[in-house]
Enzyme design. Structure first.
Site, PDB file in Angstrom:
ATOM      1  N   LYS A 296     -21.716 -77.357 -24.979  1.00 42.39           N
ATOM      2  CA  LYS A 296     -20.697 -77.538 -25.797  1.00 42.39           C
ATOM      3  C   LYS A 296     -21.139 -78.223 -27.097  1.00 42.39           C
ATOM      4  CE  LYS A 296     -16.581 -76.474 -23.434  1.00 42.39           C
ATOM      5  NZ  LYS A 296     -15.228 -77.060 -22.701  1.00 42.39           N
TER       6      LYS A 296
ATOM      7  N   ARG B  36     -18.302 -76.280 -14.225  1.00 38.61           N
ATOM      8  CA  ARG B  36     -18.133 -74.966 -14.888  1.00 38.61           C
ATOM      9  C   ARG B  36     -19.236 -74.746 -15.822  1.00 38.61           C
ATOM     10  NH1 ARG B  36     -15.882 -72.517 -19.447  1.00 38.61           N
ATOM     11  NH2 ARG B  36     -15.021 -70.480 -19.323  1.00 38.61           N
TER      12      ARG B  36
END
Length: 293
Positions: free
Chosen positions: A238, A272
């Site tokens: 991210k 995740r």
């Protein structure tokens, strides 16, 4: 080092012990997810990705058909449903026994995935409110199935999770640990009132937070264990990584592994990720270290 909570979830009748951290592999049936390497659209690509997640140590496959990256094109419920059905058909064919999580903010998509394909977990990035978590708008707006109406006690996705009887991942877009914990406490109470038994908390890295706020939450992540629910961390590749390091999503594997390791040390139960093997190796090393403390 904080150990994960001694917590077990029921996924389609299969008990999953989260006291030992699990790796959730991301499978994006989309053309525009922020990390190009995760975009899988053909049946062959989806089958290969599902097989690799399991081969590399993933315990759960998280299937998504709507990109929540900033600036991504809106996708109608019908298009998301079509993409999701195709992906789940392929995944179920090649990996029939692996627990599936469905990454959606739309109750009708969650229902389809659970009832037609046996998905066992609802991963809702909206926190129950599609207009509050990432700025998206439901295609069924103006009174649609995914929109919370004025005065309505329970968000539609909360009610759907209760109806389906599956574990629910509750994500927060709050920018601080204090506001996040207050919001989680309120929403967990609503979910419990509806009868949802298994709730997993996701601090929502990258959603509604500045770079500094993301790292402040990571620094204090163990405080969320006070809510006595398992934690899911999804920071894989991210912007909190590549913006800090001046790199790109493609160059963010090392940073992702560092954050995953910090999250494990602070008690995360599920990670995740895009890069399953690297994450599974981090879990194994951290578990071996914990056994010798």
């Amino acid at each position: 080092m904080n150990r994960p909570l001694d917590y077990t979830i029921n996924v389609c009748g299969k008990l999953i012990d989260l006291s030992h951290p699990k790796v959730m592999g991301i499978l994006n049936a989309t053309p525009d997810s922020f990390y190009a390497g995760s975009r899988k659209q053909t049946e062959a690509e989806i089958a290969d990705r599902a097989d690799r997640i399991v081969e590399e140590g993933g315990s759960i496959i998280d299937v998504g058909a709507y990109s929540t990256r900033s600036g991504a094109a809106e996708v109608t419920a019908e298009e998301e449903m079509t993409r999701m059905r195709m992906a789940l058909t392929v995944v179920r064919r090649c990996q029939p026994d692996v627990p599936l999580s469905v990454d959606t903010f739309r109750p009708e998509v969650a229902r389809m995935a659970v009832e037609e394909f046996g998905a066992g977990i609802v991963n809702d990035v909206s926190g129950g409110d599609v207009n509050g978590a990432f700025g998206g708008s439901d295609s069924t707006e103006n009174g649609g199935a995914g929109t919370r109406q004025e005065g309505e006690a329970y968000p539609p996705m909360f009610r759907m999770a209760a109806r389906l009887g599956v574990p629910y991942i509750l994500m927060s877009s709050q920018p601080s640990l204090r506001s996040m914990m207050m919001g989680f406490a309120k929403d967990v109470r609503l979910l419990r009132e509806l009868g949802v038994k298994d709730i997993i908390l996701d601090p929502g890295f990258g959603f509604g937070k500045t770079l500094q706020q993301n790292y402040a939450i990571l620094a204090g992540l163990e405080r969320l264990l006070e809510l006595e629910l398992p934690l899911l961390v999804g920071a894989s590749r991210k912007s909190m990584i590549f913006r800090l390091l001046g790199s790109t999503p493609d160059e963010s594997l090392n940073g992702t592994t560092v954050i995953n390791t910090i999250a494990l040390a602070k008690g995360a139960s599920i990670l995740r990720v895009h890069d399953v093997r690297a994450c599974a190796e981090a879990v194994r090393i951290m578990e071996e270290t914990a056994e010798n403390v």
